[in-house]
Design a protein around this motif. Sequence first.
Motif, PDB file in Angstrom:
ATOM      1  N   MET A 129       0.796  -1.216   0.000  1.00  0.00           N
ATOM      2  CA  MET A 129       0.000   0.000   0.000  1.00  0.00           C
ATOM      3  C   MET A 129       0.834   1.275   0.000  1.00  0.00           C
ATOM      4  SD  MET A 129      -3.248  -0.516  -0.316  1.00  0.00           S
ATOM      5  CE  MET A 129      -2.922  -1.815  -1.491  1.00  0.00           C
ATOM      6  N   TYR A 130       2.164   1.163  -0.092  1.00  0.00           N
ATOM      7  CA  TYR A 130       2.984   2.330  -0.376  1.00  0.00           C
ATOM      8  C   TYR A 130       2.991   2.589  -1.880  1.00  0.00           C
ATOM      9  CZ  TYR A 130       4.951   2.622   4.357  1.00  0.00           C
ATOM     10  OH  TYR A 130       5.105   2.783   5.707  1.00  0.00           O
ATOM     11  N   GLU A 131       2.556   1.586  -2.631  1.00  0.00           N
ATOM     12  CA  GLU A 131       2.463   1.684  -4.091  1.00  0.00           C
ATOM     13  C   GLU A 131       0.990   1.731  -4.489  1.00  0.00           C
ATOM     14  OE1 GLU A 131       5.172   2.086  -5.769  1.00  0.00           O
ATOM     15  OE2 GLU A 131       6.565   1.621  -4.143  1.00  0.00           O
ATOM     16  N   ASP A 132       0.737   2.000  -5.772  1.00  0.00           N
ATOM     17  CA  ASP A 132      -0.645   2.116  -6.254  1.00  0.00           C
ATOM     18  C   ASP A 132      -1.184   0.718  -6.584  1.00  0.00           C
ATOM     19  OD1 ASP A 132      -3.044   3.042  -7.135  1.00  0.00           O
ATOM     20  OD2 ASP A 132      -2.304   3.846  -9.039  1.00  0.00           O
ATOM     21  N   ASN A 133      -1.555  -0.014  -5.539  1.00  0.00           N
ATOM     22  CA  ASN A 133      -2.028  -1.389  -5.725  1.00  0.00           C
ATOM     23  C   ASN A 133      -3.485  -1.585  -5.321  1.00  0.00           C
ATOM     24  OD1 ASN A 133       0.277  -2.857  -6.753  1.00  0.00           O
ATOM     25  ND2 ASN A 133       1.252  -2.474  -4.763  1.00  0.00           N
ATOM     26  N   SER A 134      -4.204  -0.506  -5.092  1.00  0.00           N
ATOM     27  CA  SER A 134      -5.610  -0.645  -4.723  1.00  0.00           C
ATOM     28  C   SER A 134      -6.430  -1.276  -5.845  1.00  0.00           C
ATOM     29  CB  SER A 134      -6.198   0.726  -4.368  1.00  0.00           C
ATOM     30  OG  SER A 134      -5.811   1.128  -3.072  1.00  0.00           O
ATOM     31  N   SER A 159      -2.630   1.414   4.593  1.00  0.00           N
ATOM     32  CA  SER A 159      -3.589   2.494   4.367  1.00  0.00           C
ATOM     33  C   SER A 159      -3.131   3.594   3.423  1.00  0.00           C
ATOM     34  CB  SER A 159      -3.934   3.145   5.713  1.00  0.00           C
ATOM     35  OG  SER A 159      -2.804   3.838   6.236  1.00  0.00           O
ATOM     36  N   THR A 160      -1.837   3.781   3.228  1.00  0.00           N
ATOM     37  CA  THR A 160      -1.323   4.980   2.549  1.00  0.00           C
ATOM     38  C   THR A 160      -1.971   5.214   1.186  1.00  0.00           C
ATOM     39  OG1 THR A 160       0.790   4.856   3.705  1.00  0.00           O
ATOM     40  CG2 THR A 160       0.741   6.102   1.656  1.00  0.00           C
ATOM     41  N   ARG A 161      -2.055   4.162   0.329  1.00  0.00           N
ATOM     42  CA  ARG A 161      -2.641   4.336  -1.005  1.00  0.00           C
ATOM     43  C   ARG A 161      -3.869   3.461  -1.193  1.00  0.00           C
ATOM     44  NH1 ARG A 161       1.695   5.775  -5.326  1.00  0.00           N
ATOM     45  NH2 ARG A 161      -0.215   6.431  -6.349  1.00  0.00           N
ATOM     46  N   LEU A 162      -4.550   3.229  -0.077  1.00  0.00           N
ATOM     47  CA  LEU A 162      -5.801   2.457  -0.125  1.00  0.00           C
ATOM     48  C   LEU A 162      -6.919   3.391  -0.577  1.00  0.00           C
ATOM     49  CD1 LEU A 162      -7.135  -0.310   0.657  1.00  0.00           C
ATOM     50  CD2 LEU A 162      -7.599   0.708   2.890  1.00  0.00           C
ATOM     51  N   ASN A 163      -7.422   3.184  -1.797  1.00  0.00           N
ATOM     52  CA  ASN A 163      -8.417   4.119  -2.323  1.00  0.00           C
ATOM     53  C   ASN A 163      -9.847   3.702  -1.974  1.00  0.00           C
ATOM     54  OD1 ASN A 163      -9.277   2.175  -4.178  1.00  0.00           O
ATOM     55  ND2 ASN A 163      -8.034   3.010  -5.853  1.00  0.00           N
ATOM     56  N   ASN A 164     -10.783   4.521  -2.413  1.00  0.00           N
ATOM     57  CA  ASN A 164     -12.186   4.314  -2.026  1.00  0.00           C
ATOM     58  C   ASN A 164     -12.776   3.048  -2.638  1.00  0.00           C
ATOM     59  OD1 ASN A 164     -14.337   5.592  -0.448  1.00  0.00           O
ATOM     60  ND2 ASN A 164     -15.441   5.698  -2.412  1.00  0.00           N
ATOM     61  N   ASP A 165     -12.381   2.713  -3.862  1.00  0.00           N
ATOM     62  CA  ASP A 165     -12.900   1.495  -4.499  1.00  0.00           C
ATOM     63  C   ASP A 165     -12.494   0.253  -3.702  1.00  0.00           C
ATOM     64  OD1 ASP A 165     -14.110   2.928  -6.518  1.00  0.00           O
ATOM     65  OD2 ASP A 165     -12.456   2.648  -7.951  1.00  0.00           O
TER      66      ASP A 165
END
Length: 234
Positions: A129-134, A159-165
Amino acid sequence: MRPLAGGLLKVVFVVFASLCAWYSGYLLAELIPDAPLSSAAYSIRSIGERPVLKAPVPKRQKCDHWTPCPSDTYAYRLLSGGGRSKYAKICFEDNLLMGEQLGNVARGINIAIVNYVTGNVTATRCFDMYEDNSGPMTKFIQSAAPKSLLFMVTYDDGSTRLNNDAKNAIEALGSKEIRNMKFRSSWVFIAAKGLELPSEIQREKINHSDAKNNRYSGWPAEIQIEGCIPKERS
């Protein structure tokens, strides 16, 4: 002369009695074996001693549960990471699905999918989640077949790059804490797709990072949940 004779007689009697006592002891020692004497001495010493009771070694249970799961259930145990050196673990039916020993757990959110009917693991993946893996994580969750169990644990930060989807996908599985996730929160979650889990099962737990209360420097303590999931009735 009579007093002198009487004293001499007493001396002779004492010497004779001593010799008889010594000889009797010698004969007793020669005639009776050593083993019974030592056993008797041990028995005498043992009188009054409390017996030493040794508790039986407890039988190890599946996934290191304290008590065994019924035979018609699956045993599971989820453990989040803690600090830098304690990795997350997912155990199911005494099989380690994800962990440091297998080399398949990493920073972020770690997910294992299990076929509920067979009890076999179908897929495991970790999402940094430090990367764009959501996006990839959302697709992985949604790809789980009906009648699947999903186990999720964090290591380091989830949590850092955990998006809404991604939050919506996890929330749809019944999570009550995914929107409360903070930086380096310890989080574990069990979900089911296409079936209902018993309400008494502990499904989720979270522990937030707090500089005053953290067990590790910069990290909260690891957390875990464990339990027994009823198998499908045949």
